[in-house]
Design a protein around this motif. Sequence first.
Motif, short mmCIF file in Angstrom:
data_model
loop_
_atom_site.label_atom_id
_atom_site.label_comp_id
_atom_site.label_asym_id
_atom_site.label_seq_id
_atom_site.Cartn_x
_atom_site.Cartn_y
_atom_site.Cartn_z
N GLY A 1 40.45 28.81 37.49
CA GLY A 1 41.44 28.88 38.57
C GLY A 1 41.45 30.22 39.27
N ALA A 2 40.64 31.17 38.81
CA ALA A 2 40.62 32.52 39.39
C ALA A 2 40.11 32.53 40.82
CB ALA A 2 39.75 33.44 38.52
N LEU A 3 39.39 31.50 41.21
CA LEU A 3 38.81 31.47 42.56
C LEU A 3 39.50 30.45 43.47
CD1 LEU A 3 35.02 31.60 41.53
CD2 LEU A 3 36.55 33.52 42.03
N ASP A 4 40.68 30.01 43.10
CA ASP A 4 41.34 28.94 43.85
C ASP A 4 41.58 29.25 45.33
OD1 ASP A 4 41.31 27.28 41.70
OD2 ASP A 4 43.46 27.40 41.28
N ARG A 5 41.67 30.52 45.69
CA ARG A 5 41.91 30.87 47.09
C ARG A 5 40.62 30.96 47.90
NH1 ARG A 5 45.79 35.31 48.20
NH2 ARG A 5 45.59 34.37 50.24
N LEU A 6 39.51 30.64 47.25
CA LEU A 6 38.19 30.68 47.89
C LEU A 6 37.58 29.29 47.87
CD1 LEU A 6 37.04 33.85 45.99
CD2 LEU A 6 37.55 33.77 48.43
N ARG B 1 30.65 32.92 49.72
CA ARG B 1 30.13 31.91 50.65
C ARG B 1 30.22 32.33 52.11
NH1 ARG B 1 31.57 26.07 47.86
NH2 ARG B 1 30.65 26.61 45.86
N LYS B 2 29.88 33.57 52.36
CA LYS B 2 29.87 34.11 53.73
C LYS B 2 28.59 34.90 53.92
CE LYS B 2 34.43 33.33 54.31
NZ LYS B 2 35.15 32.64 55.27
N PRO B 3 28.09 34.97 55.15
CA PRO B 3 26.92 35.80 55.41
C PRO B 3 27.20 37.25 55.01
CG PRO B 3 27.33 34.36 57.28
CD PRO B 3 28.51 34.22 56.35
N GLY B 4 26.28 37.84 54.30
CA GLY B 4 26.40 39.23 53.90
C GLY B 4 26.98 39.43 52.52
N ASP C 1 31.71 26.14 62.56
CA ASP C 1 32.00 27.14 63.58
C ASP C 1 31.99 28.54 62.96
OD1 ASP C 1 34.79 27.99 62.81
OD2 ASP C 1 35.13 25.84 63.06
N ASN C 2 31.99 29.55 63.85
CA ASN C 2 31.88 30.93 63.40
C ASN C 2 33.10 31.42 62.62
OD1 ASN C 2 29.33 31.27 64.35
ND2 ASN C 2 29.97 32.01 66.34
N THR C 3 34.25 30.76 62.78
CA THR C 3 35.44 31.23 62.06
C THR C 3 35.26 31.06 60.55
OG1 THR C 3 36.52 29.07 62.29
CG2 THR C 3 37.02 30.75 63.97
N THR C 4 34.44 30.11 60.12
CA THR C 4 34.22 29.92 58.69
C THR C 4 33.33 31.02 58.11
OG1 THR C 4 32.36 28.45 59.10
CG2 THR C 4 34.52 27.42 58.77
N HIS C 5 32.65 31.75 59.00
CA HIS C 5 31.80 32.85 58.54
C HIS C 5 32.52 34.19 58.57
CE1 HIS C 5 28.26 30.50 57.96
NE2 HIS C 5 28.12 30.19 59.22
N ARG C 6 33.72 34.23 59.12
CA ARG C 6 34.48 35.49 59.17
C ARG C 6 35.01 35.84 57.79
NH1 ARG C 6 37.89 34.05 64.10
NH2 ARG C 6 36.35 34.32 65.74
N ARG D 1 37.65 37.24 55.31
CA ARG D 1 39.09 37.44 55.22
C ARG D 1 39.34 38.58 54.24
NH1 ARG D 1 40.82 32.29 52.54
NH2 ARG D 1 38.94 32.81 51.40
N THR D 2 40.55 39.06 54.20
CA THR D 2 40.90 40.13 53.26
C THR D 2 40.59 39.72 51.83
OG1 THR D 2 42.62 40.90 54.76
CG2 THR D 2 42.75 41.65 52.48
N ILE D 3 40.92 38.49 51.46
CA ILE D 3 40.67 38.00 50.10
C ILE D 3 39.18 38.03 49.77
CG2 ILE D 3 40.63 35.54 50.74
CD1 ILE D 3 42.17 36.76 47.50
N ASP D 4 38.34 37.72 50.76
CA ASP D 4 36.89 37.76 50.56
C ASP D 4 36.43 39.17 50.24
OD1 ASP D 4 36.70 35.02 51.25
OD2 ASP D 4 36.56 35.53 53.37
N ILE D 5 36.93 40.14 51.00
CA ILE D 5 36.55 41.54 50.80
C ILE D 5 37.02 42.03 49.43
CG2 ILE D 5 36.88 43.91 51.64
CD1 ILE D 5 37.23 42.58 54.47
N VAL D 6 38.25 41.68 49.07
CA VAL D 6 38.80 42.12 47.78
C VAL D 6 38.01 41.52 46.62
CG1 VAL D 6 40.81 41.99 46.25
CG2 VAL D 6 41.11 42.58 48.67
#
Length: 195
Positions: free
Chosen positions: A181-186, A67-70, A2-7, A9-14
């Motif tokens: 472990g640096a990417l555990d929140r992703l 792992r998100k578009p863009g 679904d599209n929510t997995t492509h949104r 999040r703040t952690i993604d931007i950071v």
Amino acid sequence: MDNTTHRWRTIDIVVASVIAVAFGVIFWAWGLVWSATEGAFAFFPPAQTLIYGVWLLPAVVGGLVIRKPGAALYCETVAAVVSALLGSQWAGTVIPQGIVQGIGAELAFAAFRYRSYRLPTAVLAGALTGLSAALFDFFVWNADYALGDYRIPYALLTIVSATIIAGVGGWLLTRALANTGALDRLPSGRTRALI
């Protein structure tokens, strides 16, 4: 999916921004390496592109980590902007160049609908980023050079470099980061082997 997995999040931007800024600094430094190694490739100047792939790493790493578009486009573009702000010897031309390069990797991840982040996808992302870089350089930087003696070998070696350094190297770097472990929140961090 679904599209929510492509949104984003703040952690993604950071995390994407940290990747991009770090590589922006590396880009600036790599420009110095590029200039310093020109003499070593005097025997066949297009061969210098064998070290080109370093400039294409954030596109592949960004796509693999976020792992998100863009993500690939964002990381490569922001890295290019940072290198320009730091005083890249190629000035602001690196910004549209970064956009074009980011689009190359983005196409690879989009081809798999942002669902595959395995080595073959990373290799394809590296190759397409190299192809986009080669096309940009073909028309912008190398238009005055001979086609057979310079431009075509330059383009082919750029693709080889990008496939190995950005594709395979980016995949290995992402795995190494995940294993710390640096990417555990992703999602990219959740696929690491548990110790």
